[in-house]
Design an enzyme around this catalytic site. Structure first.
Site, mmCIF file in Angstrom:
data_model
loop_
_atom_site.group_PDB
_atom_site.id
_atom_site.type_symbol
_atom_site.label_atom_id
_atom_site.label_comp_id
_atom_site.label_asym_id
_atom_site.label_seq_id
_atom_site.Cartn_x
_atom_site.Cartn_y
_atom_site.Cartn_z
ATOM 1 C CG ASP A 80 70.304 42.045 73.288
ATOM 2 O OD1 ASP A 80 70.180 42.921 74.168
ATOM 3 O OD2 ASP A 80 69.985 40.864 73.465
ATOM 4 C CG ASP A 89 67.968 36.934 71.452
ATOM 5 O OD1 ASP A 89 66.910 37.587 71.584
ATOM 6 O OD2 ASP A 89 68.811 36.822 72.362
ATOM 7 C CG ASP A 100 64.434 40.655 69.687
ATOM 8 O OD1 ASP A 100 63.958 41.616 70.315
ATOM 9 O OD2 ASP A 100 65.257 39.861 70.179
#
Length: 605
Positions: free
Chosen positions: A37, A346, A350
């Protein structure tokens, strides 16, 4: 192996990577792709609003961090109170559609909650609009929380408009703009024409290309609080108010980590919910991609077949505006292409991608419990560089496992050969059982443990990732084991035979010479096995302090077995003299020399 993996887990934890599963320590070393990310992992996660677009005017915002001090500038001059009439409304929306808290501790401002929302607090605070005051003046009476599918958040407030309820919406610019039919200009509501829509979209693209994270803001008036509060019912026909562009600077150490990844044959990939232009700007700055053609929008993957996605992931390095399902598609395609994929995340959404990856990595600071529970690794600092450090540690651990496996196998095969050949030559057995037990349980154990904590070779991250299908005992190790086993066998049998013929002919004398030769051969062998490629003199003869201590302890114990009265009776050894060592030492050096010569020959090739 278990002990070495456990020690590796401890070292990784000291470097901010908590490994939950023992085998993940070794798997990290085979990683070929790291899907990361952007926000907080590649960047500092300290957002600062730098641009605002309202009433058709660009406004620059000064100041850094979360301290609510700075100026609003229009064409490099400080903005006056009446310059932009709609700005006050925009700042109130930024403050009210917000669940974070700005806290001051000893002159330092910190954010409790989402850093993006914290940046909006700070920006409003620079115009003396604070969350506590605005929430008291215009209390929140209802809300539609943010979710990753809508990419919007809406709150309802009383008293902002006389005798009316107002809903404020913030979210992704393209989605918010599409949901608006009017626009606020000079505090007056006007129709949002297609021409004005395109201007707003162009401004969003302009900000994104400057690596700014852009949010859009809108409002809608209601005669009373609606009875049906849903996104479909509320987030439509809104009044567009403005845009904000915020910067999240890249982490200083990430550029070097990206370079190290590429040197190590690992492909870094950015997967983000941000806009394509923003993602590409950051990716180029960090060195993840070099060209716009290496980026793709997540929505494009939705219309592709699995085979097409497998081809796409071979060249794309940036995935923007991705959905949770897109992340799973990307990881699946990478694995089907033969990659060992690490995936960071997070949020709750996900978790499927984290679980699908070979190595699931959760954020320790911003990560949810669901993400942490699904993952194999938790980053306590949410930092991409920590992933690279963990990969390096994984490679070192695997390399160390190979070293002590090679050491133990060569020593044990040599012991078998010594006894077997002595029987073939019809000699008396060179060792009695207790001596062989001592060799295996005491002499071999300490050096093997010390090899397990070898710090790693300097060029370990300059090598391509090993294939997970590669056997631990590969061609190089087999050759090394054969050469070393034969060298130890020849050296020990020569010393034993010499002892039988020259040192008074007593079997105890010959066995003691063979015993000492074998132990010293193995201890010296442990130094040679520290590197498959480099000479021990290049890496430093005494640079592994644990090995120095381990071999010293084994040597002292050997001397105790030979020289301590009573103990040597149990082991059937005799005290050795100088003439014995004139044979023992040259013979013991033979395997060490053979190992170093073999490395030199392979290096020359």
């Amino acid at each position: 192996v278990t002990i070495v993996l456990s020690l590796g887990m401890g070292r990784m934890a000291e470097k901010n990577a908590i490994v939950k599963k023992l085998l993940a320590v070794e798997t990290l070393g085979t990683t070929t792709v790291i899907c990361s990310d952007k926000t907080g992992t590649l960047t500092q996660n300290e957002m600062t609003v730098k641009k605002i677009y309202v009433d058709g005017t660009d406004v620059d915002v000064t100041g850094t961090g979360y301290k609510p001090e700075g100026d609003y500038l229009i064409e490099d001059r400080k903005m006056q109170e009446d310059d932009i009439k709609s700005l006050n409304t925009l700042l109130h929306i930024m403050s009210l559609t917000n669940d974070s808290k700005l806290i001051e501790e000893d002159g330092t401002y910190k954010i409790v909650g989402d850093p993006t929302e914290g940046a909006l607090h700070t920006a409003a605070g620079k115009q003396d609009i604070t969350k506590d005051e605005t929430n008291q003046q215009y209390p929140r009476i209802e809300e539609i929380p943010f979710d990753s599918e809508r990419k919007m958040m809406t709150t309802f407030h009383d008293k902002f408009l006389t005798d009316k309820v107002v809903s404020f919406t913030k979210g992704a610019p393209d989605i918010v703009i599409e949901k608006c039919s009017k626009i606020l200009i000079d505090n007056e509501i006007k129709p949002l024409t297609e021409e004005l829509k395109q201007q707003l979209l162009n401004k969003n693209s302009e900000y994104a290309k400057q690596a700014l994270r852009v949010l859009a803001y809108a409002l809608r008036e209601h005669e009373e609080l609606p009875s049906e509060i849903t996104s479909e019912n509320i987030e439509k026909n809104m009044v567009f108010v403005g845009l904000s562009g915020m910067i999240d600077p890249p982490r200083l150490e990430v550029k070097d980590a990206i370079k190290e990844c590429k040197t190590a044959g690992i492909t870094p990939v950015m997967i983000t919910g941000d806009y394509l232009e923003t993602a590409v700007a950051i990716a180029k700055d960090l060195g993840i991609c070099t060209d716009d053609s290496q980026a793709i929008m997540g929505a494009e993957l939705n219309n592709m077949s699995d085979e097409q996605i497998r081809e796409i992931v071979k060249e794309k390095r940036v995935y923007a505006r991705v959905s949770p399902q897109n992340k799973v598609q990307i990881v699946t395609a990478l694995k089907e292409n033969g990659h060992i994929a690490a995936m960071t995340g997070d949020g709750v959404n996900d978790a499927p991608a984290i679980k699908k990856a070979d190595i699931g990595i959760a954020m320790g600071i911003t990560g949810t419990d669901v993400a942490k529970n699904t993952s194999e690794v938790i980053l306590t600092d949410d930092n991409f560089a920590t992933i690279v450090n963990a990969v390096e540690e994984g490679r070192i651990i695997y390399s160390n496992i190979k070293k002590f496996v090679s050491f133990l196998l060569s020593c044990n095969i040599a012991e078998i050969l010594i006894v077997f050949l002595a029987i073939m030559f019809k000699w008396d057995t060179p060792f009695i059982p207790i001596q062989l037990l001592w060799l295996n349980l005491v002499t071999d154990s300490f050096p093997a443990m010390a090899l397990g904590v070898e710090k790693g070779e300097a060029d370990i991250m300059n090598r391509a990732p090993r294939s997970p299908k590669e056997p631990i005992i590969d061609k190089n190790m087999r050759l090394s084991i054969i050469v070393q086993s034969l060298a130890i066998t020849v050296a020990t049998l020569f010393a034993y035979n010499y002892g039988l013929n020259h040192f008074d002919g007593h079997i105890e004398s010959a066995r003691t010479v063979a015993f000492a030769t074998l132990i010293l051969s193995e201890l010296l062998r442990s130094y040679s096995v520290r590197s498959e490629h480099k000479s021990v003199f290049q890496i430093g003869l005494f640079s592994n302090k644990a090995l120095v201590m381990g071999t010293s302890l084994s040597l002292l114990l050997m001397l105790g077995v030979i020289y301590i009265p009573g103990v040597n009776d149990v082991f059937e050894t005799i005290p050795l003299h100088l003439e014995h060592y004139k044979v023992i030492l040259p013979c013991a050096l033979l395997p060490f020399a053979a190992g170093e010569i073999l490395k030199a020959v392979k290096s020359k090739k």
